[in-house]
Design an enzyme around this catalytic site. Structure first.
Site, short mmCIF file in Angstrom:
data_model
loop_
_atom_site.label_atom_id
_atom_site.label_comp_id
_atom_site.label_asym_id
_atom_site.label_seq_id
_atom_site.Cartn_x
_atom_site.Cartn_y
_atom_site.Cartn_z
N THR A 127 0.83 -1.21 0.00
CA THR A 127 0.00 0.00 0.00
C THR A 127 0.86 1.25 0.00
O THR A 127 1.98 1.25 0.51
CB THR A 127 -0.91 0.01 1.25
OG1 THR A 127 -1.56 1.29 1.36
CG2 THR A 127 -0.10 -0.21 2.53
N ASP A 128 0.31 2.34 -0.54
CA ASP A 128 1.01 3.62 -0.50
C ASP A 128 1.11 4.18 0.92
O ASP A 128 1.92 5.07 1.19
CB ASP A 128 0.34 4.65 -1.42
CG ASP A 128 -1.12 4.94 -1.08
OD1 ASP A 128 -1.66 4.35 -0.12
OD2 ASP A 128 -1.74 5.73 -1.81
N GLU A 129 0.32 3.64 1.85
CA GLU A 129 0.33 4.16 3.21
C GLU A 129 1.65 3.93 3.93
O GLU A 129 1.93 4.58 4.95
CB GLU A 129 -0.82 3.56 4.01
CG GLU A 129 -2.19 3.96 3.47
CD GLU A 129 -3.33 3.53 4.36
OE1 GLU A 129 -3.21 3.67 5.59
OE2 GLU A 129 -4.36 3.07 3.84
N TYR A 151 -1.58 -0.35 11.01
CA TYR A 151 -1.77 -1.06 9.74
C TYR A 151 -0.62 -0.80 8.79
O TYR A 151 0.02 -1.74 8.28
CB TYR A 151 -3.09 -0.63 9.09
CG TYR A 151 -3.13 -0.92 7.61
CD1 TYR A 151 -2.99 -2.22 7.14
CD2 TYR A 151 -3.26 0.10 6.67
CE1 TYR A 151 -2.99 -2.49 5.77
CE2 TYR A 151 -3.27 -0.16 5.31
CZ TYR A 151 -3.14 -1.46 4.87
OH TYR A 151 -3.13 -1.71 3.51
N LYS A 155 2.38 -3.30 7.24
CA LYS A 155 2.63 -3.51 5.82
C LYS A 155 4.06 -3.12 5.44
O LYS A 155 4.71 -3.80 4.63
CB LYS A 155 1.63 -2.72 4.98
CG LYS A 155 0.21 -3.25 5.03
CD LYS A 155 0.11 -4.67 4.51
CE LYS A 155 0.29 -4.75 3.00
NZ LYS A 155 0.05 -6.13 2.48
#
Length: 329
Positions: A127-129, A151, A155
């Site tokens: 994810t870009d997060e 989260y 990741k």
């Protein structure tokens, strides 16, 4: 050829499976597709109903954290596409343990099994997060990882494990980092299906803070197309950003959903902002575009209209999920 898809009964994973079994990806035209899914609250066998009758599809209910189960399904696999993850930020804020166990330990179990089985390609979907928050510009793949939620931290940790297994064991791993996905079959805790289903039911929609947090929106079909490009031609050890090219504030997105469902701003219920709410995400897709020819193909206006209509037409899919999860505002 045999493909193992983890989390293949979830939102993005099931779309990939439906496309793969349905013939959308030429390199997988004759492939056997094995789905490994624990069927947690966000996994749903019904998501695979359109291709359930295919003799090329095999479903295995199991946990990616279970080494024996993973070892069994990894036998004879040529390609792993790893979607399985705990992914909802709000849930990670309430309790991080499941995120660490599934996203970090589960990924390690899969990577080790892939090494042992001699898998030819492993695509780790991230994810870009993991990049944190960016005020201006867009992140290249070389940007430092600065996750701000449990989260995204889990990741980021799994991304680093993937890199380590490439460097240490030579496992041909690629990591993809996507922006916010939308489309049919998305579990109704995420913003677009939650807001859409609330609005069609005449309910309020909870808008965090000032509503000015910015996200880049990516149709799930474009995301899965990008993943397959990486599976086919991505260089081992490399990271590829996959974006949709449509940046909207949450308030702008809300306005579009109000218009699509015939509701007005009286349906908005301002709520206290999320802890450590990242202000803006934006990925630079130059690398995947230049190397692999990726470009988003679904215009956002069309994709959003089709998605809203899908939820309007498929109450029997989402209503039981919302009731069980006590969602809906």
């Amino acid at each position: 050829m045999r493909v193992l898809v983890t989390g293949g009964a979830g939102f993005i994973g099931s779309h990939y499976v439906r496309q793969a079994v349905g013939g959308a990806y030429p390199t997988l035209a004759d492939a056997e597709v094995v789905v490994l899914d624990k069927l947690t609250y966000a996994g749903n066998r019904a998501n695979l109903d359109p291709v359930a009758g295919s003799d090329r599809l095999r479903f295995v209910e199991g946990d990616i954290c279970d080494p024996e189960a993973v070892r069994a399904v990894m036998a004879g696999v040529d390609l792993v596409v790893h979607f399985a993850a705990e992914s909802h930020v709000d849930r990670s804020i309430m309790g991080a343990a499941d995120f660490v166990i599934t996203n970090v330990v589960g990924t390690q179990v899969l990577l080790q099994a892939a090494v042992d089985a001699g898998v030819a390609k492993f695509v780790h979907v991230s994810t870009d997060e993991v990049y944190g928050s960016i005020e201006q510009g867009s992140w290249p793949e070389t940007h430092p990882l600065e996750p701000n939620s449990p989260y995204s931290a889990s990741k980021a940790s799994s991304d680093l494990l993937a890199r380590a297994f490439y460097r240490t064991h030579g496992l041909p791993v690629c990591v993809t980092r996507c922006s916010n996905n939308y489309g049919p079959y998305q579990f109704p805790e995420k913003v677009i299906p939650l807001f859409t289903t609330n609005l069609v039911d005449g309910k309020k929609i909870p808008l965090y803070g000032d509503g000015l947090n910015v996200r880049d929106w990516l149709h799930v079909d474009d995301h899965c197309h990008g993943i397959q490009l990486v599976a086919d031609g991505g260089r081992p050890g490399e990271v590829y950003n996959i974006g949709g090219g449509t940046e909207l504030t949450n308030r702008e997105l809300t306005t579009l959903l109000l218009q699509a469902t015939g509701r007005d701003e009286s349906a908005i219920e301002p709520v206290e902002d999320r802890k450590a709410h990242d202000r803006r995400y934006s990925v630079d897709i130059t690398k995947i575009s230049t190397e692999l020819g990726y470009a988003p193909r679904v215009p956002f206006a069309d994709g959003l209209a089709e998605t809203v209509k899908w939820y309007q037409d498929n109450r029997d899919w989402w209503e039981p999920l919302k009731q069980r999860a006590a969602l809906g505002g």
